[in-house]
Design a protein around this motif. Structure first.
Motif, short mmCIF file in Angstrom:
data_model
loop_
_atom_site.label_atom_id
_atom_site.label_comp_id
_atom_site.label_asym_id
_atom_site.label_seq_id
_atom_site.Cartn_x
_atom_site.Cartn_y
_atom_site.Cartn_z
N VAL A 1 -8.76 4.37 -0.40
CA VAL A 1 -7.69 4.25 0.58
C VAL A 1 -7.24 5.64 0.97
O VAL A 1 -7.08 6.51 0.12
N ARG B 1 0.83 -1.21 0.00
CA ARG B 1 0.00 0.00 0.00
C ARG B 1 0.86 1.25 0.00
O ARG B 1 0.57 2.22 -0.71
N ARG C 1 -7.76 12.48 -0.80
CA ARG C 1 -7.21 11.21 -0.33
C ARG C 1 -5.78 11.32 0.18
O ARG C 1 -5.25 10.35 0.74
N THR D 1 -13.43 0.60 -2.66
CA THR D 1 -13.09 1.11 -1.35
C THR D 1 -11.94 2.08 -1.44
O THR D 1 -10.85 1.72 -1.85
N TYR E 1 -7.94 1.60 -4.02
CA TYR E 1 -8.09 0.27 -3.43
C TYR E 1 -7.33 0.13 -2.12
O TYR E 1 -6.26 0.71 -1.95
N SER E 2 -7.88 -0.65 -1.21
CA SER E 2 -7.31 -0.74 0.13
C SER E 2 -6.63 -2.08 0.43
O SER E 2 -5.79 -2.14 1.31
#
Length: 241
Positions: A229, A75, A132, A227, A183-184
């Protein structure tokens, strides 16, 4: 509640709280670019430390904990790549900043000027990223862009609607940035490969345990995920009142 959550929960049209100012836009772009560059450097150093921590866990037989740490590394690496994209987009908008101030005839149906196609991707992508990433300069800039081109267009970009047409113009969020920030949960294959790469880097005799093989069947990092992030304190981000 962060700025993005406020957008998604708002009812009816809203009025931007910051007036458009071309010179302030340039200052905010430069400040945002510098902040992103600093955060990218800090995160890159953090990833190096995480590599050593994961190697220690693998050497100690703590494979499950190493896997969780590896997910975080993936991530963070996606976030570093997103920083690099945003940095380029800020530079693009700085270079073409005069297009932000082009004068157009407003109409009753559309009180805002159309977004020039030469800067459409940069404007929409920076708006998307500002919701974000923890960069107050970009958040203020996004509100300023909303006062220039209309809150409906900018809000659609912030909310992650890259194909929505507003006033006849597409909200063009950069697809690479969109995928890296949306995306997470990392792909299982990517996590396993990251563990193997770290083991090879530190010359460890490590082989993925049998239970990790099921991760290969759970590749969730695809184009259908939805989802978002969030990085650092971005969920607490505020625009200037």
């Amino acid at each position: 509640m962060g700025f993005l959550n406020k957008l998604l929960s708002s009812e009816g049209p809203r009025k931007p709280k910051v007036k458009f100012d071309l010179q302030k836009c340039k200052v905010l772009l430069k400040g945002g670019e510098n902040r992103i560059r600093l955060q990218k450097s800090k995160l890159a150093n953090s990833v190096k430390l995480q590599q050593r921590e994961v190697a220690v866990l693998l050497e100690g037989g703590k494979d499950e904990l190493a896997r969780i740490r590896a997910e975080q590394m993936v991530r963070d690496e996606l976030l570093i790549e997103s920083y690099e994209i945003v940095e380029v987009l800020c530079e693009t908008l700085l270079t073409r900043h005069n297009l932000l101030a082009l004068n157009f005839h407003a109409t009753k149906e559309n009180p805002y000027p159309p977004l020039p196609p030469e800067i459409a991707e940069a404007v929409c992508s920076i708006a998307f990223a500002s919701c974000r990433l923890d960069a107050s300069e970009l958040q203020t800039l996004t509100e300023m862009l909303a006062s220039r081109f209309g809150p409906e267009l900018i809000d659609s970009a912030c909310a992650g609607q890259p194909s929505q047409r507003v006033w006849g113009v597409n909200s063009l969020v950069n697809p690479r940035l969109y995928s890296k920030l949306l995306y997470s949960v990392p792909d299982g294959n990517v996590v396993l490969q990251k563990l193997q790469d770290i083991a090879d880097m530190f010359q460890l005799e490590w082989k993925a345990p049998a239970e990790f093989e099921e991760l290969k069947d759970h590749s969730v990092l695809d184009s259908t995920a939805s989802t978002p992030v969030f990085s650092g304190n971005a969920q607490r981000a505020r625009l200037s009142d």
